[in-house]
Design a protein around this motif. Structure first.
Motif, PDB file in Angstrom:
ATOM      1  N   GLU A  90       0.861  -1.177   0.000  1.00  0.00           N
ATOM      2  CA  GLU A  90       0.000   0.000   0.000  1.00  0.00           C
ATOM      3  C   GLU A  90       0.901   1.232   0.000  1.00  0.00           C
ATOM      4  N   ILE A  91       0.668   2.140  -0.914  1.00  0.00           N
ATOM      5  CA  ILE A  91       1.465   3.358  -0.988  1.00  0.00           C
ATOM      6  C   ILE A  91       0.785   4.427  -0.147  1.00  0.00           C
ATOM      7  N   GLY A  92       1.487   4.883   0.892  1.00  0.00           N
ATOM      8  CA  GLY A  92       0.948   5.908   1.770  1.00  0.00           C
ATOM      9  C   GLY A  92       1.402   7.292   1.334  1.00  0.00           C
ATOM     10  N   ASP A  93       1.151   8.241   2.189  1.00  0.00           N
ATOM     11  CA  ASP A  93       1.569   9.617   1.922  1.00  0.00           C
ATOM     12  C   ASP A  93       3.088   9.706   1.879  1.00  0.00           C
ATOM     13  N   ASP A  94       3.585  10.638   1.097  1.00  0.00           N
ATOM     14  CA  ASP A  94       5.019  10.947   1.053  1.00  0.00           C
ATOM     15  C   ASP A  94       5.896   9.771   0.635  1.00  0.00           C
ATOM     16  N   ILE A 149       5.808   6.549   1.221  1.00  0.00           N
ATOM     17  CA  ILE A 149       6.076   5.514   2.208  1.00  0.00           C
ATOM     18  C   ILE A 149       5.248   4.302   1.810  1.00  0.00           C
ATOM     19  N   LEU A 150       5.930   3.169   1.667  1.00  0.00           N
ATOM     20  CA  LEU A 150       5.257   1.941   1.240  1.00  0.00           C
ATOM     21  C   LEU A 150       5.061   1.027   2.439  1.00  0.00           C
ATOM     22  N   PHE A 151       3.845   0.548   2.607  1.00  0.00           N
ATOM     23  CA  PHE A 151       3.511  -0.382   3.677  1.00  0.00           C
ATOM     24  C   PHE A 151       3.373  -1.756   3.047  1.00  0.00           C
ATOM     25  N   ARG A 152       4.185  -2.713   3.515  1.00  0.00           N
ATOM     26  CA  ARG A 152       4.243  -4.046   2.931  1.00  0.00           C
ATOM     27  C   ARG A 152       3.482  -5.025   3.822  1.00  0.00           C
ATOM     28  N   TYR A 153       2.581  -5.791   3.222  1.00  0.00           N
ATOM     29  CA  TYR A 153       1.710  -6.697   3.964  1.00  0.00           C
ATOM     30  C   TYR A 153       1.857  -8.138   3.497  1.00  0.00           C
ATOM     31  N   LYS A 154       1.675  -9.043   4.432  1.00  0.00           N
ATOM     32  CA  LYS A 154       1.494 -10.467   4.164  1.00  0.00           C
ATOM     33  C   LYS A 154       0.122 -10.778   4.731  1.00  0.00           C
ATOM     34  N   GLY A 155      -0.864 -10.865   3.854  1.00  0.00           N
ATOM     35  CA  GLY A 155      -2.237 -10.965   4.323  1.00  0.00           C
ATOM     36  C   GLY A 155      -2.621  -9.661   5.004  1.00  0.00           C
ATOM     37  N   GLU A 156      -3.070  -9.738   6.241  1.00  0.00           N
ATOM     38  CA  GLU A 156      -3.446  -8.542   7.013  1.00  0.00           C
ATOM     39  C   GLU A 156      -2.290  -7.999   7.843  1.00  0.00           C
ATOM     40  N   ALA A 157      -1.201  -8.766   7.952  1.00  0.00           N
ATOM     41  CA  ALA A 157      -0.093  -8.387   8.833  1.00  0.00           C
ATOM     42  C   ALA A 157       0.891  -7.456   8.125  1.00  0.00           C
ATOM     43  N   LEU A 158       1.248  -6.377   8.789  1.00  0.00           N
ATOM     44  CA  LEU A 158       2.276  -5.476   8.284  1.00  0.00           C
ATOM     45  C   LEU A 158       3.624  -6.142   8.496  1.00  0.00           C
ATOM     46  N   VAL A 159       4.356  -6.404   7.409  1.00  0.00           N
ATOM     47  CA  VAL A 159       5.647  -7.090   7.508  1.00  0.00           C
ATOM     48  C   VAL A 159       6.819  -6.177   7.174  1.00  0.00           C
ATOM     49  N   GLY A 160       6.531  -4.943   6.717  1.00  0.00           N
ATOM     50  CA  GLY A 160       7.628  -4.039   6.429  1.00  0.00           C
ATOM     51  C   GLY A 160       7.161  -2.669   6.003  1.00  0.00           C
ATOM     52  N   ILE A 161       8.081  -1.725   6.116  1.00  0.00           N
ATOM     53  CA  ILE A 161       7.856  -0.350   5.675  1.00  0.00           C
ATOM     54  C   ILE A 161       9.066   0.068   4.861  1.00  0.00           C
ATOM     55  N   THR A 162       8.826   0.685   3.718  1.00  0.00           N
ATOM     56  CA  THR A 162       9.891   1.210   2.870  1.00  0.00           C
ATOM     57  C   THR A 162       9.723   2.720   2.795  1.00  0.00           C
ATOM     58  N   ILE A 163      10.787   3.443   3.131  1.00  0.00           N
ATOM     59  CA  ILE A 163      10.739   4.903   3.146  1.00  0.00           C
ATOM     60  C   ILE A 163      11.672   5.431   2.061  1.00  0.00           C
ATOM     61  N   ILE A 164      11.085   6.010   1.039  1.00  0.00           N
ATOM     62  CA  ILE A 164      11.833   6.570  -0.088  1.00  0.00           C
ATOM     63  C   ILE A 164      12.273   7.991   0.272  1.00  0.00           C
ATOM     64  N   ARG A 165      13.451   8.369  -0.184  1.00  0.00           N
ATOM     65  CA  ARG A 165      14.073   9.661   0.138  1.00  0.00           C
ATOM     66  C   ARG A 165      14.222   9.825   1.653  1.00  0.00           C
ATOM     67  N   ALA A 166      14.713   8.783   2.280  1.00  0.00           N
ATOM     68  CA  ALA A 166      14.800   8.732   3.738  1.00  0.00           C
ATOM     69  C   ALA A 166      15.638   9.866   4.326  1.00  0.00           C
ATOM     70  N   SER A 167      16.736  10.213   3.706  1.00  0.00           N
ATOM     71  CA  SER A 167      17.615  11.232   4.284  1.00  0.00           C
ATOM     72  C   SER A 167      16.995  12.620   4.235  1.00  0.00           C
ATOM     73  N   GLN A 168      15.944  12.792   3.452  1.00  0.00           N
ATOM     74  CA  GLN A 168      15.307  14.093   3.332  1.00  0.00           C
ATOM     75  C   GLN A 168      14.152  14.257   4.312  1.00  0.00           C
ATOM     76  N   ARG A 169      13.903  13.274   5.141  1.00  0.00           N
ATOM     77  CA  ARG A 169      12.765  13.325   6.063  1.00  0.00           C
ATOM     78  C   ARG A 169      13.055  14.304   7.199  1.00  0.00           C
ATOM     79  N   LEU A 170      13.293  13.837   8.362  1.00  0.00           N
ATOM     80  CA  LEU A 170      13.555  14.710   9.510  1.00  0.00           C
ATOM     81  C   LEU A 170      15.047  15.025   9.563  1.00  0.00           C
ATOM     82  N   LYS A 171      15.350  16.270   9.592  1.00  0.00           N
ATOM     83  CA  LYS A 171      16.747  16.691   9.706  1.00  0.00           C
ATOM     84  C   LYS A 171      17.053  16.955  11.168  1.00  0.00           C
TER      85      LYS A 171
END
Length: 77
Positions: free
Chosen positions: A48-52, A54-76
């Protein structure tokens, strides 16, 4: 790694330890600037592609991972 780098990691501990998972793997691809948080050895079967980009990765209903694109540009810090 400098002492200041370790202090930055220490600041993340309260957030990481509150995650509702038993295990977590963290990978950062500096060239692609992508941070991967993996919570299960089971591969995802849906994303599932979230805001900004951020990809939420699922196996069935369980969240199994998060991928954050442009990670270094997030919180400074």
């Amino acid at each position: 790694m400098e002492k200041a780098d370790v202090m930055g990691i220490m600041q993340a501990i309260p957030y990481l330890t509150r995650m509702p998972v038993n295990h977590m793997w963290i990978d950062y691809d500096r060239e692609a600037d992508v941070l991967y948080l993996t919570f299960s050895k089971e591969p995802a079967d849906d994303t599932e592609i979230g805001d900004d980009d951020i990809l939420f990765r699922y196996k069935g209903e369980a969240l199994v991972g998060i991928t954050i694109i442009r990670a270094s540009q997030r919180l400074k810090g």
